[in-house]
Design an enzyme around this catalytic site. Structure first.
Site, mmCIF file in Angstrom:
data_model
loop_
_atom_site.group_PDB
_atom_site.id
_atom_site.type_symbol
_atom_site.label_atom_id
_atom_site.label_comp_id
_atom_site.label_asym_id
_atom_site.label_seq_id
_atom_site.Cartn_x
_atom_site.Cartn_y
_atom_site.Cartn_z
ATOM 1 C CG ASP A 42 3.377 37.798 27.789
ATOM 2 O OD1 ASP A 42 4.216 38.103 26.927
ATOM 3 O OD2 ASP A 42 2.837 38.625 28.545
ATOM 4 C CE LYS A 63 11.143 40.136 28.861
ATOM 5 N NZ LYS A 63 12.315 39.663 28.134
ATOM 6 C CG MET A 173 5.967 39.239 38.586
ATOM 7 S SD MET A 173 6.812 40.169 37.272
ATOM 8 C CE MET A 173 6.135 41.821 37.519
#
Length: 257
Positions: A42, A63, A173
């Site tokens: 990642d 991502k 997030m």
């Protein structure tokens, strides 16, 4: 290393890298990294973590919310293709693979191709953030339940934030969604002085901790650029004599060798 003639496919390990610091990966995860032929990692996996697998081919398949990133279908194909070429393939994911890590999609693709796969858990950011801030997510007589949620959605899915009803809330997030989250919680009756702890770049050298009230969160977190976790609830109210935790210790020699 190529897969053996008796087994035309290698094996894939979905490994949780933990929240960021290289010494917060599990011993099993570190051991498998040191043996890996190829590592698909990642964007949030640090350079220090990748130093644990100097022998491996490294493929970035990051991502990041709001940025150009690798399509999930392409990642799935990369996993299958590499398992046909290498004996030990690692998919290295920030946090824990089974929590907001799209593990279901990758497991489904590998299982459909007949490829053996194993999951190695990692420390999810919510637990690392609670440790870094010295703020338990539960507290006797105050908080008996914890809900982990995210506003990130799949293509075509409604972007309406579904906020759980729990004593302690942890939003992954949550930086870009801070204003909307606070507005909805205030409208639902949460008090304006409800404790909020924001952790940016959890467990890394540039970790930053912000202690706010829910009414402060309503003004947004525009100055946060790294990955952000937002924790909310009465269990996060600071204790008398509280001392802020400093960033973590250096990586132990047993992992950096």
């Amino acid at each position: 290393m190529q897969p053996s003639a008796s087994n035309r496919f290698g094996k894939v390990y979905l490994i949780g890298a933990g929240p960021g610091a290289a010494d917060l990966i599990t011993l099993r995860g570190a051991r498998l990294l040191a043996q890996a032929d190829v590592v698909l990692h990642d964007a949030l996996v640090t350079d220090e973590m990748l130093e644990l697998c100097p022998q491996a081919v490294k493929i970035a398949v990051g991502k990041r919310c709001g940025r150009l990133s690798t399509a999930q279908q392409f990642i799935n194909k990369q996993l299958v293709d590499n398992a046909r070429k290498y004996a030990l393939v690692v998919r290295l994911k920030g946090g824990d693979p089974m929590l907001f890590g799209r593990a279901d999609e990758e497991l489904s693709a590998l299982e459909a191709a007949g490829i053996a796969v194993e999951v190695v858990p990692g420390i999810t950011t919510a637990l690392a953030a609670a440790a870094a801030t010295k703020q338990p997510l539960t507290k006797r007589g105050v908080a008996r339940s914890v809900a982990l949620f995210t506003s990130s959605t799949a293509p075509g899915e409604s972007d309406e934030t579904r906020i759980p009803d729990s004593d302690t809330l942890v939003q992954y997030m949550g930086g870009k969604e801070a204003v909307l989250t606070a507005q909805r919680l205030l409208a639902a009756g949460r008090p304006a002085d409800w404790p909020v702890v924001v952790v940016e770049n959890c467990s890394r050298d540039d970790q930053r901790i912000l202690r706010l009230k829910l009414s402060d969160l309503e003004r947004g977190l525009s100055d946060c650029e790294g990955p952000v976790l937002v924790m909310m609830g009465e269990s996060l109210r600071t204790r008398p004599g509280f001392i802020e935790q400093q960033p973590g210790l250096p990586v132990p020699a047993c992992l950096s060798a």
